[in-house]
Design an enzyme around this catalytic site. Structure first.
Site, PDB file in Angstrom:
ATOM      1  N   GLU A  47       2.438  -5.604  -5.856  1.00 29.05           N
ATOM      2  CA  GLU A  47       3.029  -4.586  -5.620  1.00 29.05           C
ATOM      3  C   GLU A  47       4.637  -4.412  -5.670  1.00 29.05           C
ATOM      4  OE1 GLU A  47      -0.969  -4.192  -2.974  1.00 29.05           O
ATOM      5  OE2 GLU A  47       0.745  -5.664  -3.112  1.00 29.05           O
ATOM      6  N   THR A  48       5.258  -3.060  -5.840  1.00 30.53           N
ATOM      7  CA  THR A  48       6.638  -2.955  -5.821  1.00 30.53           C
ATOM      8  C   THR A  48       6.812  -1.534  -5.047  1.00 30.53           C
ATOM      9  OG1 THR A  48       6.803  -3.601  -8.038  1.00 30.53           O
ATOM     10  CG2 THR A  48       8.502  -2.160  -7.573  1.00 30.53           C
TER      11      THR A  48
END
Length: 295
Positions: A47-48
């Site tokens: 994830e970002t």
């Protein structure tokens, strides 16, 4: 144009290069959703996150979470890592609790300090929801295991505390280590399922001091295997409480994850069932790795 700044942290570990890596962006108001998705795909962490304003809104900070393939409503290690960046790196608040405004709702993160340093962060997740129970043989085939590798005394069950997860109890740590996902079976199941993430667990631990071992698979979202999954472990905590695997509805346990990936992770799970509803909290440490300017 002002260039976004980013921070990289490792979450659910006290050691750099363990746990689950996270990239968090700030000063990114000018980015479109499509640009955020392309950045998340370029970085290619599980994830970002994007903090879309330095100013709190309705008591919390607006944050968006992207996997390499899609924006998601909630994820665990991005919640802890982003709260850490907001408080410890950006110094936007000195409060002991930081609230993130996510698509899933408001998620509070509480900081516990030792000698002035944030030693562990805890997030309170959404109230649990329980979905379908699935046939054990189907999951054995999907995981590349024998039917006897699925623990017979507890169900294969969909659970969500913000991100639906299919919880699969295994009979041994050896079975957990042997998992080899059948991608055709996985996508056939995931395409029509509420829970598209699979968490398999064993009551045998990787290390002393841990109570459970876990592996998590989320190829539907572009994550073949995840190193430390706060959302799915929240679902596991609710499952453990509901079925009283430790003999009581309230649990306080430590989970190991990420060992097969070379990124050992420690996640702390707690539940409180005194009010007739399972309250789930997931905790862990955050380590700073790097920061820079994008572009």
């Amino acid at each position: 144009m002002h260039k976004p700044k980013f921070f990289i942290t490792d979450v659910f570990t006290s050691r750099k290069y363990g746990g689950n890596p996270l990239a968090t962006f700030i000063d990114c108001e000018s980015l479109s959703s499509q640009e955020m998705q392309r950045i998340a795909r370029e970085i290619n962490f599980s994830e970002t996150t994007f903090i879309t304003s330095r100013q709190p809104q309705d008591g919390g900070y607006d944050v968006r979470i992207f996997t390499p393939r899609a924006e998601v409503e909630f994820a665990g290690h991005p919640t802890l890592g982003t709260a850490y960046v907001i408080r410890e790196k950006l110094r936007l608040t000195t409060a002991s609790e930081v609230v993130l405004n996510l698509r899933a709702g408001k998620i509070p993160v509480t900081f516990y300090e030792v000698s002035g340093q944030a030693s562990r962060l805890w997030m309170r997740q959404m109230p649990p929801r329980f979905g379908k129970r699935l046939e054990a043989g189907t999951l054995a085939r999907l995981l590349g295991l024998a039917a006897s590798d699925i623990a017979p005394d507890f169900p294969v069950e969909e659970v969500s505390t913000g991100f639906p997860t299919l919880v699969v109890p295994l009979a041994s740590l050896a079975a957990l280590r042997r998992i080899k996902i059948n991608r055709d079976e996985y996508f056939a199941l995931a395409n029509d399922a509420w829970a598209k993430i699979i968490l398999a667990f064993s009551r045998e631990a990787y290390e002393a001091g841990q109570h459970l071992s876990v592996r998590v698979f989320a190829d539907f979202y572009g994550i073949p295997e995840d190193a430390a999954t706060g959302s799915s472990n929240g679902a596991l905590a609710a499952y453990l409480a509901r079925h009283e695997l430790f003999g009581a509805p309230n649990i306080d346990v430590t989970v190991g994850q990420g060992y097969e990936m070379g990124r050992p992770s420690d996640l702390a799970l707690r539940t409180n069932n005194t009010k007739g509803e399972i309250e789930v909290s997931v905790g862990g440490s955050v380590v700073e790795v790097a920061e820079g300017v994008w572009g």
